[in-house]
Design an enzyme around this catalytic site. Sequence first.
Site, mmCIF file in Angstrom:
data_model
loop_
_atom_site.group_PDB
_atom_site.id
_atom_site.type_symbol
_atom_site.label_atom_id
_atom_site.label_comp_id
_atom_site.label_asym_id
_atom_site.label_seq_id
_atom_site.Cartn_x
_atom_site.Cartn_y
_atom_site.Cartn_z
ATOM 1 N N HIS A 5 51.992 145.005 -10.966
ATOM 2 C CA HIS A 5 50.976 145.753 -11.707
ATOM 3 C C HIS A 5 49.876 144.781 -12.120
ATOM 4 O O HIS A 5 49.926 143.587 -11.763
ATOM 5 C CB HIS A 5 51.594 146.475 -12.911
ATOM 6 C CG HIS A 5 52.461 145.586 -13.765
ATOM 7 N ND1 HIS A 5 51.957 144.498 -14.457
ATOM 8 C CD2 HIS A 5 53.793 145.590 -14.011
ATOM 9 C CE1 HIS A 5 52.937 143.906 -15.111
ATOM 10 N NE2 HIS A 5 54.067 144.531 -14.858
ATOM 11 N N HIS B 49 50.761 141.303 -13.355
ATOM 12 C CA HIS B 49 51.075 140.299 -12.328
ATOM 13 C C HIS B 49 49.783 139.781 -11.680
ATOM 14 O O HIS B 49 49.665 138.597 -11.386
ATOM 15 C CB HIS B 49 51.943 140.920 -11.226
ATOM 16 C CG HIS B 49 53.307 141.338 -11.688
ATOM 17 N ND1 HIS B 49 53.683 142.652 -11.770
ATOM 18 C CD2 HIS B 49 54.373 140.610 -12.073
ATOM 19 C CE1 HIS B 49 54.931 142.726 -12.195
ATOM 20 N NE2 HIS B 49 55.378 141.502 -12.384
ATOM 21 N N GLN C 269 61.479 134.450 -22.666
ATOM 22 C CA GLN C 269 61.660 133.883 -21.324
ATOM 23 C C GLN C 269 60.758 132.656 -21.137
ATOM 24 O O GLN C 269 61.172 131.630 -20.592
ATOM 25 C CB GLN C 269 61.326 134.952 -20.283
ATOM 26 C CG GLN C 269 61.142 134.409 -18.879
ATOM 27 C CD GLN C 269 60.998 135.506 -17.837
ATOM 28 O OE1 GLN C 269 61.944 136.186 -17.528
ATOM 29 N NE2 GLN C 269 59.814 135.685 -17.288
ATOM 30 N N SER D 270 54.616 146.849 -17.753
ATOM 31 C CA SER D 270 55.948 146.407 -17.346
ATOM 32 C C SER D 270 56.385 147.261 -16.167
ATOM 33 O O SER D 270 56.055 148.456 -16.093
ATOM 34 C CB SER D 270 56.937 146.613 -18.506
ATOM 35 O OG SER D 270 58.261 146.605 -18.013
HETATM 36 O O1 PAF Z 1 59.738 137.782 -15.391
HETATM 37 C C1 PAF Z 1 60.263 138.008 -14.285
HETATM 38 O O2 PAF Z 1 59.768 138.783 -13.494
HETATM 39 C C2 PAF Z 1 61.579 137.320 -13.927
HETATM 40 O O3 PAF Z 1 62.384 137.162 -15.038
HETATM 41 C C3 PAF Z 1 61.382 135.982 -13.199
HETATM 42 C C4 PAF Z 1 60.674 134.961 -14.077
HETATM 43 C C5 PAF Z 1 60.576 136.201 -11.929
HETATM 44 C C6 PAF Z 1 62.730 135.388 -12.809
HETATM 45 O O4 PAF Z 1 63.437 136.240 -11.979
#
Ligand code: PAF
Length: 294
Positions: free
Chosen positions: A35, A38, A156, A188
């Site tokens: 999306h 990204h 993360q 998301s």
């Molecule tokens: O954020 C994500 O899409 C995932 O957690 C990642 C960092 C690609 C790891 O699989």
Amino acid sequence: MRIVRDRRQVTALCREWRRRDARKLALVPTMGNLHEGHLALVRHARERGDRVLVSIFVNPLQFDRAEDLAGYPRTLEADTKRLAEAGVDALFCPEAGEMYPEGATSRAQVRVPGLSEVLEGESRPGHFDGVATVVAKLFNLAQPDVAVFGEKDYQQLLVIRAMVEALNFPVVVDAIPTVREEDGLALSSRNGRLSRAARRRAPELHRCLRDTAEACLLEPDQWPRIFNELITNAEQRLRAAGLQPDYVSIRRAEDLGLPQAGDRDLVLLGAAWLDGVRLIDNLRLQYGRFAGAR
Ligand code: PAF
């Protein structure tokens, strides 16, 4: 755009780029179903690197529920088209057996203790071990100079930064602000699984965090004394709106520790279930500055 599915080939390609002309290689790891959020990561990567590699891999190791893994949207064809249009140099999209030839789990895993066990990690045990492991594998395969992640997955981001620092990965981790829909909902891949009615209610998570952040910032001299009451109110408000809060929490932005008197750089994080979909969001609380977008 080159499309590579084999892990040895991706390493060879990145080496070849480096040998030929690329001083800087930027990596954007994703799980696909791309999306605008990204694409913002990709745009940043293009500014930072001479070559851009995007990976799409739905990493089984980071899913705590089989139905979530099975239902995760896979849209490789459309994703490939968007990445080619965005000027990406290569897409690495391996099958699970290519990334984990030894079977469903990795023989060696990377774990970032502490940070991985709170908030998301408490609700999704093992999730961040899966994330850290796959990101470490991608870093080793591509050896990027820069890797780009979104601030939406704030915990993360901290886990990856801690891993990079502790294990001396020679990569700079860049973070890009959360991209939102007009009504505030953080983009998301899971949003597409919301029913129409739930989609209308979903922005309440962001609104609730935003109002809580504003209330906090009105009385910075009362931090952290006022936080408990504000969090209780926020959770009640989410329930009243039909969301099932998992947590709303204010933590130190640096390490997600509990805020102490004098801490001035904090983050407000929230997770809630809606219509069987888990939504997460966060806003930074910086003394003298409201870093949350409306
Ligand atoms: O954020 C994500 O899409 C995932 O957690 C990642 C960092 C690609 C790891 O699989």
